[in-house]
Enzyme design. Structure first.
Site, PDB file in Angstrom:
ATOM      1  N   SER A 114       0.808  -1.216   0.000  1.00  0.00           N
ATOM      2  CA  SER A 114       0.000   0.000   0.000  1.00  0.00           C
ATOM      3  C   SER A 114       0.843   1.270   0.000  1.00  0.00           C
ATOM      4  O   SER A 114       0.338   2.346  -0.343  1.00  0.00           O
ATOM      5  CB  SER A 114      -0.948   0.004   1.205  1.00  0.00           C
ATOM      6  OG  SER A 114      -0.242  -0.205   2.413  1.00  0.00           O
ATOM      7  N   ASP A 337      -4.012   6.074  11.510  1.00  0.00           N
ATOM      8  CA  ASP A 337      -3.057   5.588  10.500  1.00  0.00           C
ATOM      9  C   ASP A 337      -1.787   6.424  10.564  1.00  0.00           C
ATOM     10  O   ASP A 337      -1.760   7.576  10.118  1.00  0.00           O
ATOM     11  CB  ASP A 337      -3.688   5.671   9.110  1.00  0.00           C
ATOM     12  CG  ASP A 337      -2.799   5.079   8.017  1.00  0.00           C
ATOM     13  OD1 ASP A 337      -1.626   4.774   8.300  1.00  0.00           O
ATOM     14  OD2 ASP A 337      -3.278   4.930   6.882  1.00  0.00           O
ATOM     15  N   HIS A 340       0.685   5.259   6.491  1.00  0.00           N
ATOM     16  CA  HIS A 340       0.515   5.838   5.158  1.00  0.00           C
ATOM     17  C   HIS A 340       0.640   7.354   5.226  1.00  0.00           C
ATOM     18  O   HIS A 340       0.894   7.916   6.296  1.00  0.00           O
ATOM     19  CB  HIS A 340      -0.832   5.411   4.576  1.00  0.00           C
ATOM     20  CG  HIS A 340      -0.960   3.926   4.451  1.00  0.00           C
ATOM     21  ND1 HIS A 340      -1.664   3.166   5.362  1.00  0.00           N
ATOM     22  CD2 HIS A 340      -0.457   3.062   3.543  1.00  0.00           C
ATOM     23  CE1 HIS A 340      -1.589   1.888   5.012  1.00  0.00           C
ATOM     24  NE2 HIS A 340      -0.868   1.799   3.909  1.00  0.00           N
TER      25      HIS A 340
END
Length: 360
Positions: A114, A337, A340
């Protein structure tokens, strides 16, 4: 012409850090003497009120929910005003038009997890913003996502593959085969390959996506994950050495991006992770521990016989504790998160570094 930034055969290991300084001779007014003896990957983040991202998240339809921090409620915008300043030189400004002209009728393929997706979507937004009136196609089928601009004949693709080596579904469970790559045929034919793998190897418990490791004749339930990573990256390196023609395909490795899940690393014991972080760390050093995968990756690349350009993004991401989606990833206030990156944001700099290498 500056030498290609690479980690290749053993005899050039001593020149690795010298080659880092010579990524580009002349790009849009950046003179050779400005980048001589300059390492684009060593520097600091500088606040520049005049600095604007190359695209607005509200006008790019490709960002995806988890990366669109502004849409998900992030109110502060200063994190968009920091630009990466290498020590002793200027990083060339990204030119989408120039990129498209130089890579007209070419295929670019990201292969990885990702974080590859993060970088791929950033590049797609940067190119779309450069030619907003051009027609485009955007699709996802299975593990492959594709963006193309027919006017330029260019395609920019992401193939989801977090380990690069094989994952087999067998009677005993999911087996991660550290010395096997059967999907490499999907990587052939690209003019530019950008690989990435690290974060999935650090997972454990419920986040772990495999049941067994297999290496040679051994199948084991558990082993050191970093050791497994080294074996797998060596398998990948051997595949590149045996299958890639450097005259036809340029190979990059997207370096190890930092996570910010322990605020004690940067001296904020009152915080738990990246929540409420709104500015980078100052200076050019990270006070926390090194990322184990960084040293392993550099060692593996140094032994290769084919040139691979390392986008050495570890330091510049370590300093950006403010660049993550945090609670603005779209999963509600309890979902945080710190792995990311917001778009627009830090991955745009990764693509700026990619651009500097590609157009030399």
């Amino acid at each position: 012409m500056a030498a290609l930034l690479c980690f290749s055969c053993g005899h050039c290991l001593a020149a690795v850090f010298l080659s880092l300084s010579a990524v580009i001779v002349l790009v849009h007014g950046v003179e050779e003497n400005e980048v001589k003896n300059c390492d684009f990957f060593q520097g600091s983040w500088v606040f520049d009120d005049s600095f604007e991202p190359l695209y607005d998240s509200s006008s790019c339809p490709f960002i995806g929910g988890g990366f669109d921090c502004q849409k998900n409620g992030r109110l502060d915008r200063n994190y968009l005003k920091y630009r990466w300043q290498p020590n002793g030189c200027e990083l060339p400004r990204f030119s989408g038009i120039d990129f498209l002209e130089k890579y007209r009728k070419k295929k670019i393929l990201f292969v990885g997890d990702s974080l590859s997706n993060n970088m791929w979507r950033s590049l797609v937004c940067m190119l779309h913003s450069a030619v907003p009136k051009s027609s485009y196609t955007f699709s996802s089928k299975g593990l492959l996502s594709s963006f193309s601009l027919p006017d330029y004949g260019i395609s920019v693709n992401w193939l989801k593959n977090g380990f690069l080596v094989d994952m087999a579904y067998e009677k005993i469970g999911k087996v991660l085969k550290l010395d096997s790559i059967s999907t490499g045929k999907l990587w052939l034919g690209a003019d530019v390959l950008i690989f990435n793998s690290y974060h999935w190897w650090t997972h454990s418990g419920r986040l772990q996506s495999w049941d067994y490791f297999q290496y040679g004749s051994k199948t084991v339930k558990e082993m050191d994950h970093i050791e497994a990573y080294q074996i797998a990256m060596t398998t990948w390196a051997n595949w590149v050495d045996n299958n890639i023609d450097p005259s036809k395909t340029r190979v990059f490795f997207q370096g190890v991006a930092a996570v910010h899940i322990n605020a004690k690393e940067w001296g904020e014991p009152s915080h738990k992770d990246c929540i409420k972080e709104t500015e980078p760390l100052k200076g050019s050093t990270y006070p926390g521990p090194p990322v184990p995968g960084e040293a392993i990756l550099k060692t593996v690349l140094s032994k290769m016989t084919k040139p691979v350009y390392l986008l050495d993004i570890t330091l510049l991401t370590q300093l950006r504790k403010d660049g993550h989606p945090s609670v603005y990833a779209g999963g509600g206030p309890k979902f945080v998160d710190c792995s990311h990156w917001c778009l627009a944001g830090v991955p745009d700099t990764w693509n700026q570094l990619l651009y500097a290498a590609l157009v030399q």
